[in-house]
Design a protein around this motif. Structure first.
Motif, PDB file in Angstrom:
ATOM      1  N   GLU A 217      -3.813 -19.022   2.916  1.00  0.00           N
ATOM      2  CA  GLU A 217      -4.995 -18.321   2.454  1.00  0.00           C
ATOM      3  C   GLU A 217      -6.273 -19.320   2.659  1.00  0.00           C
ATOM      4  N   THR A 218      -6.043 -20.387   2.392  1.00  0.00           N
ATOM      5  CA  THR A 218      -7.121 -21.659   2.489  1.00  0.00           C
ATOM      6  C   THR A 218      -7.421 -21.634   3.945  1.00  0.00           C
ATOM      7  N   GLU A 219      -6.574 -21.632   4.899  1.00  0.00           N
ATOM      8  CA  GLU A 219      -6.734 -21.928   6.234  1.00  0.00           C
ATOM      9  C   GLU A 219      -7.680 -20.604   6.772  1.00  0.00           C
ATOM     10  N   VAL A 220      -7.394 -19.424   6.363  1.00  0.00           N
ATOM     11  CA  VAL A 220      -7.998 -18.251   6.808  1.00  0.00           C
ATOM     12  C   VAL A 220      -9.572 -18.466   6.210  1.00  0.00           C
ATOM     13  N   ARG A 221      -9.590 -18.589   4.953  1.00  0.00           N
ATOM     14  CA  ARG A 221     -10.858 -18.777   4.444  1.00  0.00           C
ATOM     15  C   ARG A 221     -11.812 -19.717   5.325  1.00  0.00           C
ATOM     16  N   GLY A 222     -11.199 -20.901   5.579  1.00  0.00           N
ATOM     17  CA  GLY A 222     -11.912 -21.925   6.280  1.00  0.00           C
ATOM     18  C   GLY A 222     -12.218 -21.553   7.695  1.00  0.00           C
ATOM     19  N   LEU A 223     -11.504 -20.660   8.284  1.00  0.00           N
ATOM     20  CA  LEU A 223     -11.755 -20.088   9.710  1.00  0.00           C
ATOM     21  C   LEU A 223     -12.934 -18.911   9.559  1.00  0.00           C
ATOM     22  N   ILE A 224     -13.351 -18.449   8.619  1.00  0.00           N
ATOM     23  CA  ILE A 224     -14.366 -17.329   8.489  1.00  0.00           C
ATOM     24  C   ILE A 224     -15.698 -17.916   8.922  1.00  0.00           C
ATOM     25  N   PRO A 225     -16.217 -18.950   8.257  1.00  0.00           N
ATOM     26  CA  PRO A 225     -17.376 -19.717   8.983  1.00  0.00           C
ATOM     27  C   PRO A 225     -17.368 -19.865  10.427  1.00  0.00           C
ATOM     28  N   ALA A 226     -16.225 -20.148  11.129  1.00  0.00           N
ATOM     29  CA  ALA A 226     -16.104 -20.302  12.361  1.00  0.00           C
ATOM     30  C   ALA A 226     -16.109 -19.040  13.270  1.00  0.00           C
ATOM     31  N   GLY A 227     -16.121 -17.926  12.622  1.00  0.00           N
ATOM     32  CA  GLY A 227     -16.234 -16.410  13.287  1.00  0.00           C
ATOM     33  C   GLY A 227     -14.839 -15.750  13.531  1.00  0.00           C
ATOM     34  N   LEU A 228     -13.857 -16.209  12.590  1.00  0.00           N
ATOM     35  CA  LEU A 228     -12.689 -15.458  12.557  1.00  0.00           C
ATOM     36  C   LEU A 228     -12.679 -13.859  12.481  1.00  0.00           C
ATOM     37  N   ARG A 229     -13.525 -13.367  11.718  1.00  0.00           N
ATOM     38  CA  ARG A 229     -13.841 -11.860  11.540  1.00  0.00           C
ATOM     39  C   ARG A 229     -14.218 -11.206  13.053  1.00  0.00           C
ATOM     40  N   THR A 230     -14.991 -11.996  13.896  1.00  0.00           N
ATOM     41  CA  THR A 230     -15.501 -11.585  15.098  1.00  0.00           C
ATOM     42  C   THR A 230     -14.697 -11.561  16.258  1.00  0.00           C
ATOM     43  N   GLY A 231     -13.512 -12.512  16.129  1.00  0.00           N
ATOM     44  CA  GLY A 231     -12.711 -12.818  17.274  1.00  0.00           C
ATOM     45  C   GLY A 231     -11.589 -11.669  17.422  1.00  0.00           C
ATOM     46  N   ARG A 232     -11.746 -10.811  18.706  1.00  0.00           N
ATOM     47  CA  ARG A 232     -11.228  -9.866  18.948  1.00  0.00           C
ATOM     48  C   ARG A 232      -9.693 -10.031  19.034  1.00  0.00           C
ATOM     49  N   THR A 233      -9.062 -11.422  19.220  1.00  0.00           N
ATOM     50  CA  THR A 233      -7.700 -11.514  18.933  1.00  0.00           C
ATOM     51  C   THR A 233      -7.447 -12.272  17.859  1.00  0.00           C
ATOM     52  N   SER A 234      -8.119 -13.073  17.502  1.00  0.00           N
ATOM     53  CA  SER A 234      -7.781 -13.895  16.336  1.00  0.00           C
ATOM     54  C   SER A 234      -7.698 -13.157  15.131  1.00  0.00           C
ATOM     55  N   SER A 235      -8.741 -12.280  14.907  1.00  0.00           N
ATOM     56  CA  SER A 235      -8.749 -11.453  13.748  1.00  0.00           C
ATOM     57  C   SER A 235      -7.716 -10.419  13.372  1.00  0.00           C
ATOM     58  N   ARG A 236      -7.024 -10.118  14.532  1.00  0.00           N
ATOM     59  CA  ARG A 236      -5.848  -9.361  14.574  1.00  0.00           C
ATOM     60  C   ARG A 236      -4.657  -9.973  14.538  1.00  0.00           C
ATOM     61  N   ALA A 237      -4.458 -11.183  14.534  1.00  0.00           N
ATOM     62  CA  ALA A 237      -3.258 -11.988  14.436  1.00  0.00           C
ATOM     63  C   ALA A 237      -2.550 -11.820  13.362  1.00  0.00           C
ATOM     64  N   ILE A 238      -1.413 -11.663  13.402  1.00  0.00           N
ATOM     65  CA  ILE A 238      -0.270 -11.311  12.461  1.00  0.00           C
ATOM     66  C   ILE A 238      -0.650 -12.738  11.166  1.00  0.00           C
ATOM     67  N   GLY A 239      -0.782 -11.974  10.128  1.00  0.00           N
ATOM     68  CA  GLY A 239      -0.767 -12.970   9.036  1.00  0.00           C
ATOM     69  C   GLY A 239      -2.636 -13.289   8.657  1.00  0.00           C
ATOM     70  N   TYR A 240      -3.241 -13.436   9.739  1.00  0.00           N
ATOM     71  CA  TYR A 240      -4.604 -13.533   9.450  1.00  0.00           C
ATOM     72  C   TYR A 240      -5.292 -12.124   9.098  1.00  0.00           C
ATOM     73  N   GLN A 241      -4.983 -11.258   9.736  1.00  0.00           N
ATOM     74  CA  GLN A 241      -5.322 -10.002   9.505  1.00  0.00           C
ATOM     75  C   GLN A 241      -5.001  -9.542   8.118  1.00  0.00           C
ATOM     76  N   GLN A 242      -3.800  -9.818   7.659  1.00  0.00           N
ATOM     77  CA  GLN A 242      -3.423  -9.692   6.229  1.00  0.00           C
ATOM     78  C   GLN A 242      -4.081 -10.255   5.338  1.00  0.00           C
ATOM     79  N   TYR A 243      -4.332 -11.653   5.703  1.00  0.00           N
ATOM     80  CA  TYR A 243      -5.054 -12.386   4.678  1.00  0.00           C
ATOM     81  C   TYR A 243      -6.413 -12.131   4.481  1.00  0.00           C
ATOM     82  N   LEU A 244      -7.213 -11.770   5.692  1.00  0.00           N
ATOM     83  CA  LEU A 244      -8.350 -11.577   5.584  1.00  0.00           C
ATOM     84  C   LEU A 244      -8.545 -10.084   4.478  1.00  0.00           C
TER      85      LEU A 244
END
Length: 306
Positions: A217-244
């Motif tokens: 959870e902390t890792e995902v929260r830390g990646l949000i400011p880096a643009g995780l939500r807009t990443g076409r691949t990264s935002s849909r990655a298993i674990g990351y999508q669910q924790y978002l």
């Protein structure tokens, strides 16, 4: 076994089977260096959710193609092919053997096989995506069935369906026509790891729970400011999508964990289907004693007969 005379070695198979450990052991024994072919481990900061080994866990072995992209970037198989083969050449120039490791099937094939990559055009893709937004998936899937029934029959997800129609519009060729025969671009040996399905499922569930405990959870929260939500691949990655979804209040922590477990099991099933279709892979059970010796024996035999 002299490194300069060894073929390219690939350790493949579903997630959670110990590919990284075997690859490190082989690289240590054979004076090799490791090249990553797990597409999600390309991304900087995506560590816990991808089970990326920390530098101190890499056994003193040089690893390549880890942490090479931002989460906002989209991975390209064609670009990876160039990068991986450059790594192979550089490793060979040092008198060492390249050891490819990962479970991203298409990326493994891109590194190992002779492949003619289909063309791409972002403008065409964006237009098709806009059409789906306006009219839904059905018209696009009908169009694909008309021009490429083989790809349509594979029940591609929406992203791959858009890609298949994009390729046809640009080239006039079916997306399925670009998949090559299984032919190595240079001598190679593939070693696959797999487990009893029940045992594998248990391992995957335990790993997801461990990721949660390690701070996914902390890792995902830390990646949000880096643009995780807009990443076409990264935002849909298993674990990351669910924790978002968990962070957004759409899921509870428990349901995010369970959804990640289910998605991981489905992914492992797809990996098994992909790699077992390749009869060049020699399969080993990582729970059996002497797996390193058995892998080395297979490499020796393959080297003699190549």
């Amino acid at each position: 076994m002299e490194p300069s005379k060894l073929p390219l070695i690939a350790v493949v198979g579903p997630t959670g089977t110990g590919k990284s450990d075997l690859a490190i052991a082989l690289a240590r024994t054979l004076d090799g260096e490791i090249v990553n072919s797990d597409a999600l481990q390309f991304y900087r900061g995506m560590d816990i959710g991808t089970a990326k080994l920390a530098p101190e866990e890499r056994g003193g072995i040089d690893h390549h193609l880890l942490d090479i992209m931002e989460v906002t970037e989209e991975a390209s198989v064609a670009q990876f092919q160039t990068q991986a083969r450059t790594c192979f050449e550089q490793i060979r120039s040092r008198g060492r053997v390249p050891v490819l490791v990962g479970g991203s099937g298409l990326y493994v094939r891109a590194a190992l096989d002779i492949i003619d990559f289909p063309p791409t055009d972002p403008a065409v893709r964006q237009r098709l995506e806009a059409e789906v937004e306006r009219h839904g998936e059905a018209p696009l899937r009908s169009r694909l069935a008309a021009v490429d029934p083989i790809s349509a029959g594979r029940k591609l997800d929406l992203r791959r369906t858009i890609r298949a129609v994009e390729v046809y519009e640009i080239s006039g060729r079916a997306f399925s026509s670009f998949m090559p025969e299984r032919r190595y671009f240079q001598p190679a040996i593939q070693i696959g790891l797999n487990l009893d399905r029940t045992l594998l499922h248990g391992r995957l569930a335990a790993r997801v729970h461990r990721m949660d405990e390690q701070g996914l959870e902390t890792e995902v929260r830390g990646l949000i400011p880096a643009g995780l939500r807009t990443g076409r691949t990264s935002s849909r990655a298993i674990g990351y999508q669910q924790y978002l979804d968990f962070i957004d209040g759409k899921l509870t922590r428990e349901s995010a964990i369970e959804a990640t477990v289910i998605a991981t099991r489905k992914f492992a099933r797809r990996q098994i289907t992909w790699f077992t279709a390749d009869d060049r892979v020699t399969w080993l059970d990582p729970t059996e004693d002497g797996i390193i010796d058995r892998a080395l024996e297979h490499i020796q035999q393959g080297t003699i007969h190549s």
